[in-house]
Every structure is written in structure tokens, then in C-alpha cells.
Design a protein around this motif. Structure first.
Motif, PDB file in Angstrom:
ATOM      1  N   GLY A  69     -31.944  43.251  26.302  1.00  0.00           N
ATOM      2  CA  GLY A  69     -32.105  43.133  27.753  1.00  0.00           C
ATOM      3  C   GLY A  69     -33.452  42.540  28.130  1.00  0.00           C
ATOM      4  O   GLY A  69     -33.541  41.600  28.928  1.00  0.00           O
ATOM      5  N   LEU A  70     -34.521  43.082  27.557  1.00  0.00           N
ATOM      6  CA  LEU A  70     -35.863  42.541  27.814  1.00  0.00           C
ATOM      7  C   LEU A  70     -35.995  41.127  27.260  1.00  0.00           C
ATOM      8  O   LEU A  70     -36.611  40.256  27.881  1.00  0.00           O
ATOM      9  N   ALA A  71     -35.428  40.915  26.095  1.00  0.00           N
ATOM     10  CA  ALA A  71     -35.510  39.589  25.476  1.00  0.00           C
ATOM     11  C   ALA A  71     -34.852  38.536  26.361  1.00  0.00           C
ATOM     12  O   ALA A  71     -35.419  37.459  26.595  1.00  0.00           O
ATOM     13  N   ALA A  72     -33.663  38.848  26.869  1.00  0.00           N
ATOM     14  CA  ALA A  72     -32.956  37.890  27.725  1.00  0.00           C
ATOM     15  C   ALA A  72     -33.719  37.647  29.023  1.00  0.00           C
ATOM     16  O   ALA A  72     -33.813  36.509  29.497  1.00  0.00           O
ATOM     17  N   GLU A  76     -35.486  34.018  29.804  1.00  0.00           N
ATOM     18  CA  GLU A  76     -35.037  33.287  30.997  1.00  0.00           C
ATOM     19  C   GLU A  76     -36.229  32.897  31.880  1.00  0.00           C
ATOM     20  O   GLU A  76     -36.329  31.764  32.349  1.00  0.00           O
ATOM     21  N   GLN A  77     -37.148  33.835  32.093  1.00  0.00           N
ATOM     22  CA  GLN A  77     -38.305  33.577  32.959  1.00  0.00           C
ATOM     23  C   GLN A  77     -39.194  32.466  32.393  1.00  0.00           C
ATOM     24  O   GLN A  77     -39.527  31.511  33.096  1.00  0.00           O
ATOM     25  N   LEU A  78     -39.581  32.589  31.135  1.00  0.00           N
ATOM     26  CA  LEU A  78     -40.487  31.600  30.545  1.00  0.00           C
ATOM     27  C   LEU A  78     -39.801  30.266  30.293  1.00  0.00           C
ATOM     28  O   LEU A  78     -40.413  29.206  30.456  1.00  0.00           O
ATOM     29  N   GLY A  79     -38.536  30.310  29.899  1.00  0.00           N
ATOM     30  CA  GLY A  79     -37.808  29.064  29.663  1.00  0.00           C
ATOM     31  C   GLY A  79     -37.616  28.266  30.942  1.00  0.00           C
ATOM     32  O   GLY A  79     -37.818  27.057  30.977  1.00  0.00           O
TER      33      GLY A  79
END
Length: 142
Positions: A69-72, A76-79
């Protein structure tokens, strides 16, 4: 009479005044095509690099998160922040594809897709780049 018209054509043919404008008219369209082709190629290469950088950022960030969950979320934010820097971007997407469960030692694929319009032709172009990385900091389930 015929001789005069022949001599007039001969003098016009040998006259060099205005030759630069004729050369410009013949060469300018070729130069213009070359410049427009260069703009399109530059925007494709630049956006390809931005997609690769976004996939890299998303993958590296995801690899050190304790759960999917945190990874996604952070991927998403940085990408997306990286993809917003592209030229003529109309659509972008970041996806994480874990290969197996989210545990230390498994791998995850970060995939960045960017769609944009080319600068000179106005056609839509889509690029997808991916980055594979090993999950480094997953929480152990008890």
C-alpha cells in the motif's frame, strides 16, 4: 524578331540577379522539414528519458517501503512528479507489478507510461518504460 527574343532569353539565363531568392525558395522547405523532424525526435527522446526516470523513481521508492500500500502510494506520487516534467504530456500512468508476494527478496516491476503530442505533427505518441528492482525492506508477516 526571333533573334531578339532569343537574345533576351539568353541574357535572362545568364543574369545572376535574384539567384539567391531562387536558391532560398528551393532549399527552405528542406530545411524546414529537417527542423520539424528534429523537434519531433527531441520530444520523443526527452519524454522517453522522463518515463525511464519515473519508472526508476517509482521502483526505488517502492523497494524500500514496508508494505504494498505504501509502496504503491509513494511510487505513484514520485513517478507522476517526474512525468509532469515531460513535453506536451496528455496522459501518464505509474503501475507497480510485484512478482510474487510483497516480501524481502522478491522483485517488483515499476512501469511508467506517458502519452504526449508531437510538437510539429501534432500526432499522439505513447512510450512505456519499466524498471525491475528487488524488494529490500518488506515487513515480515507474523
Amino acid at each position: 524578331m526571333r533573334k531578339k527574343s532569343w537574345q533576351r532569353w539568353k541574357t535572362l539565363w545568364q543574369d545572376e540577379r535574384g539567384s539567391q531568392i531562387i536558391e532560398f525558395i528551393l532549399v527552405f522547405p528542406l530545411i524546414w522539414l529537417l527542423v520539424m523532424f528534429s523537434f519531433d525526435q527531441f520530444s520523443i527522446m526527452y519524454n522517453k528519458q522522463k518515463a525511464l526516470a519515473a519508472a526508476y523513481e517509482a521502483g526505488r521508492t517502492a523497494a524500500v517501503q514496508p508494505n504494498y500500500g505504501l509502496a504503491a502510494y509513494y511510487a505513484e506520487q514520485l513517478g507522476r512528479a517526474e512525468l509532469r516534467q515531460g513535453i506536451g504530456v496528455t496522459d501518464s500512468e505509474i503501475r507497480l507489478n510485484p512478482l510474487g508476494s510483497w516480501k524481502k527478496g522478491n522483485h517488483v516491476e515499476a512501469e511508467a507510461t506517458i502519452s504526449f503530442t508531437l510538437l510539429s505533427t501534432g500526432k499522439r505518441h505513447t512510450i512505456t518504460e519499466s524498471y525491475f528492482v528487488m524488494i529490500e525492506n518488506a515487513e515480515e508477516k507474523k
